[in-house]
Design a protein around this motif. Structure first.
Motif, mmCIF file in Angstrom:
data_model
loop_
_atom_site.group_PDB
_atom_site.id
_atom_site.type_symbol
_atom_site.label_atom_id
_atom_site.label_comp_id
_atom_site.label_asym_id
_atom_site.label_seq_id
_atom_site.Cartn_x
_atom_site.Cartn_y
_atom_site.Cartn_z
ATOM 1 N N SER A 142 -8.975 -5.195 -18.904
ATOM 2 C CA SER A 142 -10.419 -4.956 -18.951
ATOM 3 C C SER A 142 -10.711 -3.682 -18.168
ATOM 4 O O SER A 142 -9.861 -3.192 -17.405
ATOM 5 N N VAL A 143 -11.925 -3.148 -18.312
ATOM 6 C CA VAL A 143 -12.300 -1.921 -17.610
ATOM 7 C C VAL A 143 -12.164 -2.117 -16.099
ATOM 8 O O VAL A 143 -11.627 -1.257 -15.391
ATOM 9 N N THR A 144 -12.616 -3.271 -15.596
ATOM 10 C CA THR A 144 -12.533 -3.549 -14.157
ATOM 11 C C THR A 144 -11.085 -3.606 -13.687
ATOM 12 O O THR A 144 -10.729 -3.010 -12.660
ATOM 13 N N GLU A 145 -10.250 -4.336 -14.439
ATOM 14 C CA GLU A 145 -8.827 -4.452 -14.067
ATOM 15 C C GLU A 145 -8.147 -3.101 -14.118
ATOM 16 O O GLU A 145 -7.341 -2.762 -13.245
ATOM 17 N N ALA A 146 -8.461 -2.321 -15.164
ATOM 18 C CA ALA A 146 -7.836 -1.001 -15.318
ATOM 19 C C ALA A 146 -8.230 -0.084 -14.164
ATOM 20 O O ALA A 146 -7.384 0.637 -13.610
ATOM 21 N N LEU A 147 -9.506 -0.109 -13.772
ATOM 22 C CA LEU A 147 -9.965 0.729 -12.667
ATOM 23 C C LEU A 147 -9.232 0.358 -11.376
ATOM 24 O O LEU A 147 -8.781 1.233 -10.624
ATOM 25 N N ARG A 148 -9.100 -0.958 -11.153
ATOM 26 C CA ARG A 148 -8.400 -1.426 -9.954
ATOM 27 C C ARG A 148 -6.933 -0.984 -9.986
ATOM 28 O O ARG A 148 -6.380 -0.552 -8.970
ATOM 29 N N TRP A 149 -6.290 -1.067 -11.151
ATOM 30 C CA TRP A 149 -4.871 -0.724 -11.283
ATOM 31 C C TRP A 149 -4.648 0.774 -11.080
ATOM 32 O O TRP A 149 -3.725 1.191 -10.378
ATOM 33 N N TYR A 150 -5.535 1.588 -11.685
ATOM 34 C CA TYR A 150 -5.384 3.040 -11.548
ATOM 35 C C TYR A 150 -5.683 3.510 -10.119
ATOM 36 O O TYR A 150 -5.153 4.538 -9.676
ATOM 37 N N GLU A 151 -6.529 2.788 -9.410
ATOM 38 C CA GLU A 151 -6.801 3.147 -8.012
ATOM 39 C C GLU A 151 -5.597 2.865 -7.120
ATOM 40 O O GLU A 151 -5.363 3.568 -6.129
ATOM 41 N N ARG A 152 -4.809 1.831 -7.474
ATOM 42 C CA ARG A 152 -3.618 1.494 -6.675
ATOM 43 C C ARG A 152 -2.371 2.229 -7.126
ATOM 44 O O ARG A 152 -1.365 2.250 -6.407
ATOM 45 N N LEU A 153 -2.439 2.814 -8.338
ATOM 46 C CA LEU A 153 -1.248 3.439 -8.923
ATOM 47 C C LEU A 153 -0.624 4.538 -8.051
ATOM 48 O O LEU A 153 0.613 4.606 -7.939
ATOM 49 N N PRO A 154 -1.399 5.432 -7.401
ATOM 50 C CA PRO A 154 -0.774 6.493 -6.592
ATOM 51 C C PRO A 154 0.171 5.967 -5.508
ATOM 52 O O PRO A 154 1.122 6.660 -5.123
ATOM 53 N N ASN A 155 -0.067 4.741 -5.019
ATOM 54 C CA ASN A 155 0.812 4.168 -3.998
ATOM 55 C C ASN A 155 2.203 3.862 -4.528
ATOM 56 O O ASN A 155 3.150 3.705 -3.750
ATOM 57 N N ARG A 156 2.330 3.778 -5.866
ATOM 58 C CA ARG A 156 3.614 3.425 -6.472
ATOM 59 C C ARG A 156 4.340 4.643 -7.023
ATOM 60 O O ARG A 156 5.423 4.521 -7.569
ATOM 61 N N LEU A 157 3.697 5.801 -6.926
ATOM 62 C CA LEU A 157 4.317 7.022 -7.442
ATOM 63 C C LEU A 157 4.905 7.861 -6.304
ATOM 64 O O LEU A 157 4.449 7.779 -5.165
ATOM 65 N N SER A 158 5.900 8.663 -6.660
ATOM 66 C CA SER A 158 6.501 9.571 -5.670
ATOM 67 C C SER A 158 5.545 10.737 -5.424
ATOM 68 O O SER A 158 4.575 10.927 -6.153
ATOM 69 N N ASP A 159 5.815 11.526 -4.389
ATOM 70 C CA ASP A 159 4.970 12.688 -4.080
ATOM 71 C C ASP A 159 4.910 13.649 -5.263
ATOM 72 O O ASP A 159 3.843 14.190 -5.581
ATOM 73 N N ARG A 160 6.063 13.872 -5.899
ATOM 74 C CA ARG A 160 6.105 14.793 -7.036
ATOM 75 C C ARG A 160 5.281 14.254 -8.208
ATOM 76 O O ARG A 160 4.517 14.985 -8.838
ATOM 77 N N GLU A 161 5.429 12.938 -8.485
ATOM 78 C CA GLU A 161 4.678 12.322 -9.585
ATOM 79 C C GLU A 161 3.168 12.341 -9.302
ATOM 80 O O GLU A 161 2.361 12.567 -10.199
ATOM 81 N N ASN A 162 2.806 12.125 -8.038
ATOM 82 C CA ASN A 162 1.393 12.171 -7.662
ATOM 83 C C ASN A 162 0.803 13.558 -7.871
ATOM 84 O O ASN A 162 -0.353 13.706 -8.308
ATOM 85 N N GLN A 163 1.622 14.575 -7.552
ATOM 86 C CA GLN A 163 1.156 15.956 -7.708
ATOM 87 C C GLN A 163 0.907 16.264 -9.187
ATOM 88 O O GLN A 163 -0.072 16.934 -9.541
ATOM 89 N N ILE A 164 1.788 15.754 -10.047
ATOM 90 C CA ILE A 164 1.650 15.983 -11.490
ATOM 91 C C ILE A 164 0.441 15.211 -12.053
ATOM 92 O O ILE A 164 -0.325 15.720 -12.879
ATOM 93 N N ALA A 165 0.261 13.979 -11.576
ATOM 94 C CA ALA A 165 -0.735 13.072 -12.187
ATOM 95 C C ALA A 165 -2.107 13.117 -11.530
ATOM 96 O O ALA A 165 -3.035 12.477 -12.023
ATOM 97 N N ARG A 166 -2.245 13.872 -10.418
ATOM 98 C CA ARG A 166 -3.482 13.804 -9.633
ATOM 99 C C ARG A 166 -4.740 14.033 -10.483
ATOM 100 O O ARG A 166 -5.674 13.230 -10.470
ATOM 101 N N GLN A 167 -4.782 15.132 -11.251
ATOM 102 C CA GLN A 167 -5.973 15.464 -12.028
ATOM 103 C C GLN A 167 -6.221 14.458 -13.161
ATOM 104 O O GLN A 167 -7.353 14.081 -13.449
ATOM 105 N N VAL A 168 -5.114 14.004 -13.790
ATOM 106 C CA VAL A 168 -5.239 13.037 -14.889
ATOM 107 C C VAL A 168 -5.802 11.713 -14.374
ATOM 108 O O VAL A 168 -6.715 11.132 -14.966
#
Length: 540
Positions: free
Chosen positions: A16-42
């Motif tokens: 759902s939109v709520t679940e997706a928003l919650r998941w995307y907000e927590r997603l950076p904690n599961r990515l490496s520094d390099r992946e975060n740098q690539i995905a930050r704007q997206v």
């Protein structure tokens, strides 16, 4: 499979939109520094767009929801969320009743979103009946004073304060408080029987048991996406229709329904068209057309010529104009474009041939009778009880301005629903009918809502049960019993939050509906029976 944060694209879109928003907000904690740098704007863009969907009250929708299954209000709010995301300036936006289907809590969010669009430098023109939206507007244009032929005048154009000072404005009268929809002095006691849905688990419903008291006016409430339509429209109505009508429409997931033996009919009065062709009209749908044709056939001139009631039908050969086959209009097929309808050149839109139009009742022929408004016809046929009674019910539901022969395709959803209500009112009541309505106040002004409540009250006073899915506080406060679902939409909803009289639901701190309901209920509750004061025993 390609995954991000242990989810593939299919699993992500099933949120759902709520679940997706919650998941995307927590997603950076599961990515490496390099992946975060690539995905930050997206990720920033995704979270922003999901946030816009939450702001317009669509947090309960899943991302993979098919667009064809969205209501008109939901589709409009998705487009609105898209425009917010574009951050354009100097744009004129036109919205037609964006508050349709929204709970008061979600409506507050929507108004905030509209204000934000305005503050970006845009202009918004909103067609709306919602009081909070009207009070939030910078400029109010009021058209009236009434509907149909009694309207079409500019009553006010200017700030809200000017509208409140305009005596001719019915809208202003309701906003000032001069007119209001009162809380009933008493609540109906019902007949003591209950209709109980056991184990409802369609869509997001959490296996709940819900009891509806029979012989009362019942409002089903809750925030958008809480499971109201799943319970009433997808489980209760199809299940009752299977037993009472032999319907083959499958019912939503549930264990059983108890108490069906206490009712004999179930009728869903929705806002779908009363006919899909111009041939259908209010006179034919309400059953008014048969006695009208019989009356014309009884005129001395008609009897002398041997005309029978069928002569005055525009659906069979004999009295109709054959050039347009009684439609009054001719359909012209356009290749690669929608078909065009033009007036028949032979009958000039009158539908009948010359011989039929020579028959008059009190100086009017059949075409002239079809051109009458309900209000005019009520006076004209005052001495014919069988016709007058049907016309009176149309007038009672606020349809006095429509023409008897008005094509059904030109009626709005709200008008079609009120024509259906008038048809039910004109039938002999059994006192054991369940009427189901899904947001009947859609598109209705305060004054129309007051009239609608009187009509629904008449159905309940006859011993019938009226079950209404509704967000309108005037309807909810007027109900005898409220079933409140929630507490949220989507997976966080589908539970029975509160049930009881409007006063009891208003006193429940867990209910979002109750919080808003408290503001419109008087301090002294309406009188109820002694049994109701003790808190009614709902079936366990």
């Amino acid at each position: 499979a390609i995954t991000v944060g242990d989810r593939n694209i299919i699993e992500t879109t099933q949120l759902s939109v709520t679940e997706a928003l919650r998941w995307y907000e927590r997603l950076p904690n599961r990515l490496s520094d390099r992946e975060n740098q690539i995905a930050r704007q997206v990720l920033k863009e995704i979270r922003s767009r999901l946030g816009f969907l939450v702001d317009v009250g669509l947090d309960y929708l899943t991302l993979d929801r098919a667009s064809g299954t969205l209501s008109g209000g939901e589709a409009q709010r998705i487009r609105l969320a898209t425009q917010i995301g574009s951050s354009l300036m100097g744009v004129l936006y036109i919205l037609d009743e964006p508050s349709i289907g929204l709970h008061q809590r979600d409506n507050d969010r929507l108004i905030g979103t509209l204000v934000r669009l305005r503050d970006l430098g845009n202009t918004l023109i909103v067609v709306e009946h919602d009081e909070d939206t009207i009070r939030s507007a910078d400029w109010v244009i009021d058209i009236g004073p009434r509907a149909g032929e009694h309207g079409g005048e500019l009553i006010h154009s200017g700030p809200l304060e000017g509208l409140l000072a305009t005596e001719r404005s019915i809208t202003g009268a309701y906003l000032r408080g001069d007119r209001h929809i009162p809380v009933p002095r008493t609540r109906r006691k019902g007949n003591g029987e209950w209709l109980t849905v056991r184990g409802a688990r369609e869509n997001n419903l959490q296996g709940i048991d819900v009891a509806f008291p029979l012989g009362r006016f019942v409002a089903v409430t809750g925030v958008s996406g809480s499971g109201k339509s799943s319970l009433v429209a997808q489980i209760l109505y199809p299940a009752l229709a299977q037993v009472l009508w032999g319907s083959r429409e499958p019912a939503g997931k549930h264990d059983r329904i108890e108490g069906i033996n206490h009712i004999d009919k179930v009728i869903e009065i929705d806002q779908s068209p009363i006919g899909r062709t111009p041939r259908s009209n209010p006179a034919t749908y309400t059953g008014l057309w048969a006695p009208l044709r019989e009356l014309l056939a009884a005129v001395p001139d008609a009897r002398l010529r041997g005309y029978r009631p069928g002569r005055f039908s525009f659906n069979v050969k004999g009295g109709r104009c054959e050039a347009c086959e009684g439609a009054g209009i001719v359909q012209i097929e356009m290749h690669f474009l929608p078909d065009v309808y033009v007036q028949c050149e032979v009958c000039k839109g009158k539908r009948y041939n010359r011989e039929t139009l020579e028959i008059h009742y009190k100086g009017k022929n059949v075409a002239e009778i079809l051109e009458m408004t309900v209000e005019e016809a009520l006076k004209f046929f005052e001495a014919v009880p069988v016709i007058k009674n049907k016309l009176q019910t149309l007038h009672d539901v606020g349809m006095g301005y429509i023409h008897l022969g008005q094509p059904a395709t030109t009626l709005s959803g709200g008008e079609a629903q009120r024509v259906k209500l008038a048809t039910e009112l004109s039938k002999r009541a059994t006192g054991k009918t369940v009427y189901i309505l899904d947001e009947p106040t859609t598109g209705l002004h305060f004054d129309d809502v007051a009239r609608l409540l009187k009509v629904l009250g008449r159905l309940a006073d006859a011993g019938n049960t009226v079950i209404v899915i509704e967000h309108n506080l005037d309807v909810i406060k007027s109900a005898d019993w409220v079933v409140d679902l929630g507490p949220e939409g989507g997976d966080e909803g589908g539970r029975l939050v509160a049930t009881g009289t409007p006063e009891q639901v208003g006193a429940d701190p867990r209910s979002y509906t109750g919080r808003y309901l408290r503001d419109v209920l008087p301090s002294a509750p309406p009188r109820v029976s002694a049994r109701s004061r003790r808190r009614e025993a709902v079936p366990a």
